[in-house]
Design a protein around this motif. Structure first.
Motif, PDB file in Angstrom:
ATOM      1  N   ARG A 233      78.064  27.263  43.940  1.00  0.00           N
ATOM      2  CA  ARG A 233      78.380  28.403  43.090  1.00  0.00           C
ATOM      3  C   ARG A 233      79.083  29.504  43.888  1.00  0.00           C
ATOM      4  O   ARG A 233      80.066  30.084  43.437  1.00  0.00           O
ATOM      5  CB  ARG A 233      77.100  28.922  42.453  1.00  0.00           C
ATOM      6  CG  ARG A 233      77.264  30.149  41.591  1.00  0.00           C
ATOM      7  CD  ARG A 233      75.979  30.469  40.859  1.00  0.00           C
ATOM      8  NE  ARG A 233      75.731  29.541  39.772  1.00  0.00           N
ATOM      9  CZ  ARG A 233      76.311  29.602  38.583  1.00  0.00           C
ATOM     10  NH1 ARG A 233      77.172  30.545  38.319  1.00  0.00           N
ATOM     11  NH2 ARG A 233      76.039  28.719  37.650  1.00  0.00           N
TER      12      ARG A 233
ATOM     13  N   SER B 173      73.122  22.188  37.776  1.00  0.00           N
ATOM     14  CA  SER B 173      73.994  22.981  36.910  1.00  0.00           C
ATOM     15  C   SER B 173      74.148  24.396  37.454  1.00  0.00           C
ATOM     16  O   SER B 173      75.219  24.991  37.352  1.00  0.00           O
ATOM     17  CB  SER B 173      73.446  23.041  35.490  1.00  0.00           C
ATOM     18  OG  SER B 173      73.504  21.787  34.888  1.00  0.00           O
ATOM     19  N   TRP B 174      73.092  24.932  38.016  1.00  0.00           N
ATOM     20  CA  TRP B 174      73.149  26.299  38.529  1.00  0.00           C
ATOM     21  C   TRP B 174      73.834  26.364  39.892  1.00  0.00           C
ATOM     22  O   TRP B 174      74.752  27.150  40.093  1.00  0.00           O
ATOM     23  CB  TRP B 174      71.748  26.905  38.624  1.00  0.00           C
ATOM     24  CG  TRP B 174      71.791  28.267  39.209  1.00  0.00           C
ATOM     25  CD1 TRP B 174      71.425  28.649  40.465  1.00  0.00           C
ATOM     26  CD2 TRP B 174      72.278  29.454  38.583  1.00  0.00           C
ATOM     27  NE1 TRP B 174      71.642  29.977  40.659  1.00  0.00           N
ATOM     28  CE2 TRP B 174      72.176  30.500  39.503  1.00  0.00           C
ATOM     29  CE3 TRP B 174      72.808  29.715  37.318  1.00  0.00           C
ATOM     30  CZ2 TRP B 174      72.568  31.797  39.218  1.00  0.00           C
ATOM     31  CZ3 TRP B 174      73.193  31.016  37.035  1.00  0.00           C
ATOM     32  CH2 TRP B 174      73.068  32.042  37.979  1.00  0.00           C
TER      33      TRP B 174
ATOM     34  N   SER C   8      76.026  18.243  36.762  1.00  0.00           N
ATOM     35  CA  SER C   8      75.932  19.507  36.035  1.00  0.00           C
ATOM     36  C   SER C   8      76.027  19.257  34.534  1.00  0.00           C
ATOM     37  O   SER C   8      76.812  18.426  34.071  1.00  0.00           O
ATOM     38  CB  SER C   8      77.054  20.446  36.475  1.00  0.00           C
ATOM     39  OG  SER C   8      76.982  21.649  35.777  1.00  0.00           O
TER      40      SER C   8
ATOM     41  N   PRO D  13      78.086  24.117  39.820  1.00  0.00           N
ATOM     42  CA  PRO D  13      78.535  24.128  38.416  1.00  0.00           C
ATOM     43  C   PRO D  13      79.490  23.009  38.008  1.00  0.00           C
ATOM     44  O   PRO D  13      79.511  22.618  36.855  1.00  0.00           O
ATOM     45  CB  PRO D  13      79.225  25.484  38.275  1.00  0.00           C
ATOM     46  CG  PRO D  13      78.791  26.292  39.421  1.00  0.00           C
ATOM     47  CD  PRO D  13      78.385  25.362  40.502  1.00  0.00           C
ATOM     48  N   TYR D  14      80.292  22.501  38.929  1.00  0.00           N
ATOM     49  CA  TYR D  14      81.264  21.474  38.572  1.00  0.00           C
ATOM     50  C   TYR D  14      80.862  20.077  39.029  1.00  0.00           C
ATOM     51  O   TYR D  14      81.670  19.155  38.974  1.00  0.00           O
ATOM     52  CB  TYR D  14      82.645  21.817  39.141  1.00  0.00           C
ATOM     53  CG  TYR D  14      83.269  23.032  38.507  1.00  0.00           C
ATOM     54  CD1 TYR D  14      83.287  23.193  37.138  1.00  0.00           C
ATOM     55  CD2 TYR D  14      83.855  24.021  39.285  1.00  0.00           C
ATOM     56  CE1 TYR D  14      83.871  24.309  36.555  1.00  0.00           C
ATOM     57  CE2 TYR D  14      84.434  25.139  38.711  1.00  0.00           C
ATOM     58  CZ  TYR D  14      84.442  25.272  37.344  1.00  0.00           C
ATOM     59  OH  TYR D  14      85.015  26.362  36.777  1.00  0.00           O
TER      60      TYR D  14
ATOM     61  N   GLY E 178      86.045  26.539  32.683  1.00  0.00           N
ATOM     62  CA  GLY E 178      85.744  25.111  32.716  1.00  0.00           C
ATOM     63  C   GLY E 178      87.016  24.330  33.009  1.00  0.00           C
ATOM     64  O   GLY E 178      88.077  24.918  33.254  1.00  0.00           O
TER      65      GLY E 178
ATOM     66  N   LYS F  86      84.416  32.473  30.883  1.00  0.00           N
ATOM     67  CA  LYS F  86      83.916  31.131  31.138  1.00  0.00           C
ATOM     68  C   LYS F  86      85.069  30.258  31.617  1.00  0.00           C
ATOM     69  O   LYS F  86      86.115  30.182  30.963  1.00  0.00           O
ATOM     70  CB  LYS F  86      83.315  30.544  29.860  1.00  0.00           C
ATOM     71  CG  LYS F  86      82.688  29.198  30.050  1.00  0.00           C
ATOM     72  CD  LYS F  86      82.045  28.718  28.758  1.00  0.00           C
ATOM     73  CE  LYS F  86      81.395  27.358  28.955  1.00  0.00           C
ATOM     74  NZ  LYS F  86      80.778  26.895  27.721  1.00  0.00           N
TER      75      LYS F  86
ATOM     76  N   TYR G 289      76.829  21.657  32.053  1.00  0.00           N
ATOM     77  CA  TYR G 289      77.896  22.379  31.362  1.00  0.00           C
ATOM     78  C   TYR G 289      79.268  22.230  32.002  1.00  0.00           C
ATOM     79  O   TYR G 289      80.274  22.409  31.355  1.00  0.00           O
ATOM     80  CB  TYR G 289      77.544  23.864  31.277  1.00  0.00           C
ATOM     81  CG  TYR G 289      76.244  24.098  30.559  1.00  0.00           C
ATOM     82  CD1 TYR G 289      76.112  23.843  29.206  1.00  0.00           C
ATOM     83  CD2 TYR G 289      75.121  24.560  31.247  1.00  0.00           C
ATOM     84  CE1 TYR G 289      74.916  24.041  28.545  1.00  0.00           C
ATOM     85  CE2 TYR G 289      73.927  24.773  30.594  1.00  0.00           C
ATOM     86  CZ  TYR G 289      73.827  24.508  29.251  1.00  0.00           C
ATOM     87  OH  TYR G 289      72.643  24.704  28.612  1.00  0.00           O
ATOM     88  N   LYS G 290      79.338  21.987  33.287  1.00  0.00           N
ATOM     89  CA  LYS G 290      80.589  21.864  34.028  1.00  0.00           C
ATOM     90  C   LYS G 290      81.513  23.062  33.789  1.00  0.00           C
ATOM     91  O   LYS G 290      82.710  22.914  33.536  1.00  0.00           O
ATOM     92  CB  LYS G 290      81.294  20.565  33.701  1.00  0.00           C
ATOM     93  CG  LYS G 290      80.492  19.355  34.107  1.00  0.00           C
ATOM     94  CD  LYS G 290      81.316  18.129  34.173  1.00  0.00           C
ATOM     95  CE  LYS G 290      80.569  16.879  34.500  1.00  0.00           C
ATOM     96  NZ  LYS G 290      79.203  16.903  34.816  1.00  0.00           N
ATOM     97  N   SER G 291      80.913  24.241  33.861  1.00  0.00           N
ATOM     98  CA  SER G 291      81.698  25.466  33.744  1.00  0.00           C
ATOM     99  C   SER G 291      81.066  26.536  34.618  1.00  0.00           C
ATOM    100  O   SER G 291      79.947  26.388  35.104  1.00  0.00           O
ATOM    101  CB  SER G 291      81.765  25.942  32.291  1.00  0.00           C
ATOM    102  OG  SER G 291      80.486  26.308  31.843  1.00  0.00           O
ATOM    103  N   TYR G 292      81.819  27.605  34.814  1.00  0.00           N
ATOM    104  CA  TYR G 292      81.381  28.691  35.662  1.00  0.00           C
ATOM    105  C   TYR G 292      81.755  29.998  34.968  1.00  0.00           C
ATOM    106  O   TYR G 292      82.841  30.098  34.394  1.00  0.00           O
ATOM    107  CB  TYR G 292      82.069  28.591  37.038  1.00  0.00           C
ATOM    108  CG  TYR G 292      81.764  29.741  37.946  1.00  0.00           C
ATOM    109  CD1 TYR G 292      80.538  29.823  38.591  1.00  0.00           C
ATOM    110  CD2 TYR G 292      82.686  30.750  38.151  1.00  0.00           C
ATOM    111  CE1 TYR G 292      80.243  30.891  39.416  1.00  0.00           C
ATOM    112  CE2 TYR G 292      82.404  31.808  38.972  1.00  0.00           C
ATOM    113  CZ  TYR G 292      81.176  31.877  39.609  1.00  0.00           C
ATOM    114  OH  TYR G 292      80.888  32.939  40.421  1.00  0.00           O
TER     115      TYR G 292
END
Length: 192
Positions: A156, A24-25, A33, A28-29, A96, A94, A35-38
């Motif tokens: 990232r 996830s860190w 991951s 991110p996508y 996504g 954010k 959350y699948k966001s940045y």
């Protein structure tokens, strides 16, 4: 045997959790991951300068409802593309898949609007050239957004670079549109 099984289970679960957090860190996508966001933080100097340029542009045109000029009326549909919060504010945003998809839809709509102007309006050669340059800029934006949309295996730092490049591409495309509009306005003033 039970103590070994429990220990193995806890270590396995811990390893999976650490793997998911790490993915996830660092990616991110990625499909792994959570959350699948940045979170994108724009350069404050760039965002501030762009916001000033955008406000200057908005002060140069008058969105009059009595004006039957299609080019002037089209500004109400084009300018919001360049007024997005993540472009003009210094705050973190954010990003996504829903946001990226929204960017893509807005850019496609703006491109279609400008292409309809190109076909339906009678512009000088210089105005047409500037309008075509703007449309080309929007095509470049589309490509960048599609690349971001499908950047599942990117790190990232790569995604950060892609968002920074996208931010700059929006600014450049806005500059192209502002130049087209300035040339169009100057022709209108010269003919009065």
């Amino acid at each position: 045997m039970k103590k070994v099984s429990k220990r193995f289970l806890f270590i396995s679960i811990g390893a999976i959790v650490l793997f998911m957090l790490g993915m996830s860190w660092f990616f991110p996508y990625s499909p792994f991951s959570i959350y699948k966001s940045y979170i994108y933080k724009p350069d404050p100097v760039v965002a501030e300068g762009y916001a000033q340029d955008l406000n200057t542009f908005k002060n140069t045109y008058n969105p009059s409802t009595t004006d039957d000029n299609r080019t002037n009326n089209m500004n109400q549909y084009i300018v919001p593309l360049f007024e997005q919060d993540w472009l003009i504010h210094k705050d973190k945003a954010k990003m996504g898949n829903p946001q990226i998809e929204s960017f893509l839809i807005e850019v496609k709509e703006a491109r279609q609007n400008l292409l309809s102007l190109l076909v339906e309006e009678d512009y000088t050669r210089e105005e047409r050239e500037y309008l075509m340059i703007t449309v080309e800029g929007l095509l470049g934006l589309e490509e960048s957004i599609v690349d971001l949309k499908f950047s599942h295996s990117e790190s990232r730092s790569t995604i950060n670079r892609q968002f920074r490049n996208l931010h700059v591409s929006y600014i450049n495309t806005f500059g192209r549109y502002a130049t087209f509009y300035e040339v169009f306005q100057n022709k209108g003033r010269a003919s009065e």
